[in-house]
Scaffold this motif. Structure first.
Motif, short mmCIF file in Angstrom:
data_model
loop_
_atom_site.label_atom_id
_atom_site.label_comp_id
_atom_site.label_asym_id
_atom_site.label_seq_id
_atom_site.Cartn_x
_atom_site.Cartn_y
_atom_site.Cartn_z
N ILE A 113 12.19 -36.46 -8.20
CA ILE A 113 10.83 -36.87 -7.84
C ILE A 113 10.40 -36.09 -6.60
CG2 ILE A 113 9.38 -38.79 -7.01
CD1 ILE A 113 11.03 -40.70 -8.71
N PHE A 114 9.24 -35.46 -6.70
CA PHE A 114 8.70 -34.63 -5.61
C PHE A 114 7.86 -35.52 -4.69
CE2 PHE A 114 5.14 -31.56 -4.42
CZ PHE A 114 5.88 -30.90 -3.45
N LEU A 115 8.21 -35.54 -3.41
CA LEU A 115 7.45 -36.33 -2.43
C LEU A 115 6.77 -35.38 -1.44
CD1 LEU A 115 10.04 -39.12 -1.39
CD2 LEU A 115 8.13 -39.37 -2.96
N HIS A 116 5.49 -35.60 -1.22
CA HIS A 116 4.80 -34.78 -0.22
C HIS A 116 3.60 -35.53 0.33
CE1 HIS A 116 1.37 -33.28 -2.87
NE2 HIS A 116 2.13 -33.94 -3.71
N VAL A 117 3.18 -35.15 1.54
CA VAL A 117 2.00 -35.79 2.13
C VAL A 117 0.79 -34.87 1.93
CG1 VAL A 117 3.17 -37.26 3.80
CG2 VAL A 117 2.69 -34.91 4.41
N ALA A 118 -0.38 -35.49 1.80
CA ALA A 118 -1.60 -34.73 1.54
C ALA A 118 -2.80 -35.53 2.04
CB ALA A 118 -1.73 -34.45 0.05
N GLU A 119 -3.99 -34.94 1.88
CA GLU A 119 -5.23 -35.66 2.19
C GLU A 119 -5.95 -35.89 0.86
OE1 GLU A 119 -7.00 -36.17 5.36
OE2 GLU A 119 -5.10 -35.84 6.38
N ALA A 120 -6.40 -37.12 0.65
CA ALA A 120 -7.21 -37.40 -0.55
C ALA A 120 -8.51 -38.03 -0.08
CB ALA A 120 -6.46 -38.36 -1.48
N ASP A 121 -9.62 -37.31 -0.28
CA ASP A 121 -10.95 -37.76 0.20
C ASP A 121 -10.92 -38.11 1.68
OD1 ASP A 121 -11.72 -37.52 -2.46
OD2 ASP A 121 -11.22 -39.61 -2.91
#
Length: 371
Positions: free
Chosen positions: A158-166
């Motif tokens: 499982i790939f875990l990453h942080v991002a911005e959504a809206d």
């Protein structure tokens, strides 16, 4: 070493650690569990397969502190068969371990603790907490899509990453095997900013999910680019991460699928299951014929014959036919908890987007099949 521990406590600890141990081992010490009795009345058990390690600690009466290693599966089987409520006395000396419970006595061979490999964690700079329920949700809604193809090892987790959504910071978890994609988005926990992108291996995911059933509250997650550690109350799970680059999966998530089909996931899944009964094992293909507010599922198998069923659904776009792998479709439908699911389609060859609604944390993409 000499310690006494209640059978139920010992069994619980062993059940947490022994499943990490592979049944077939070329290195004898890896078949063993490390048992460490400390003067402060704690019995620590540890097992590893060199990529994954689980440590669990329980209260015990320790007469003589010490440490040794013994066959994990043998000890687990013994503890399972001992009478309920019995006190288990463990004594280890001179390459042997004596286990006494009630009238039962077992004498097992041991290997020295100095030979036992321990995963060096090193620095784990990123630390954050996740509610137990959130971690379960991340695993349950994505792990069915983890690839089992060893050649594409970077998809075996499982790939875990942080991002911005809206404009909102989020933590995303994704898994894909090239045929389907599952992604879950949750609010980014405090402390996860700047976290490296990591791929958590399939075996670690499976062991973690088992342990989560016995924990409540929050789980502390610590990680570096190469290792991850989960603190689950008395148990600690440490794993190496997959050394590879996960593909940019956002490219396969369709944004322009203009044909919308709304269904009840449970009755739709049952319909797929029924017609797929005669599908050949190899292809497992089910054809969906879409007409206005009418969906016909059908399977044609050269050796078994044909099957068809109409399922209710809301659909107002142009008529067309599309095929899917029945098992993949059912895996996704099985994750939908509500009583409605949105299927966003483009054409018979384009990826299909499936989700509960546009605010649901989970989103699925399924590649069609030629039928």
């Amino acid at each position: 070493m000499k310690a006494t521990i209640e059978r139920a406590t010992l069994l619980k600890c062993l059940s947490h650690v022994q499943s990490v141990v592979e049944r077939r081992n070329t290195i004898p010490i890896l078949s063993n569990v490390l048992i460490e009795a400390s003067a402060d009345g704690a019995l620590k058990l540890m097992a590893t397969d060199l990529d994954l390690q689980v440590v669990d600690t329980a209260a015990a009466t320790v007469d003589t502190p010490g440490a040794t290693t013994v066959s994990a599966h043998t000890l687990f089987d013994i503890a399972r068969k001992l009478p309920e409520g019995s006190q288990v006395q463990i004594t280890a000396a001179d390459g042997k371990m004596l286990i006494v419970a009630g009238r039962a006595r077992f004498n097992l061979s041991t290997l020295p603790r100095d030979d036992f490999p321990v995963i060096a964690e090193g620095e784990l700079p990123t630390k954050f907490e996740l509610p137990c329920a959130t971690l379960k949700q991340i695993i349950d809604k994505t792990r069915f899509a983890i690839s089992t193809e060893e050649t594409r090892y970077y998809l075996n987790g499982i790939f875990l990453h942080v991002a911005e959504a809206d404009g909102t910071p989020v933590l995303k978890a994704a898994a894909t095997d090239g045929h389907r994609l599952a992604r879950v988005t949750v609010p980014r926990p405090e402390g996860a900013e700047g976290m490296p992108d990591v791929i958590v291996p399939r075996k670690c995911v499976a062991e973690l999910r088992k342990l989560l059933d016995e924990v409540d509250g929050t789980i502390e997650v610590s990680l570096s680019p190469t290792k991850i550690r989960f603190d689950l109350g008395t148990a600690i799970l440490t794993s190496k991460l997959i050394d590879g680059t996960f593909p940019d999966y956002s490219r396969v998530i369709p944004t322009g699928n203009d044909k919308l089909l709304k269904l009840d996931p449970k009755s739709f899944m049952q319909g797929v299951d029924r017609v797929a009964t005669i599908a050949s094992e190899k292809t497992r293909a089910v054809k969906m014929a879409l007409e206005r507010d009418r969906i016909t599922l059908s399977v044609t198998s050269p050796e078994n014959g044909t099957a068809a069923e109409e399922v209710p659904g809301a659909y107002t776009s142009t008529e067309f036919e599309i095929g899917f792998n029945a098992r993949y479709l059912m895996d996704i439908l099985g994750q939908i908890e509500g009583d409605s699911v949105e299927v966003h389609l483009a054409d018979a060859a384009a990826p299909t987007l499936i989700r509960e609604n546009d605010t649901a944390p989970a989103l699925y993409v399924l590649m069609p099949m030629r039928v």
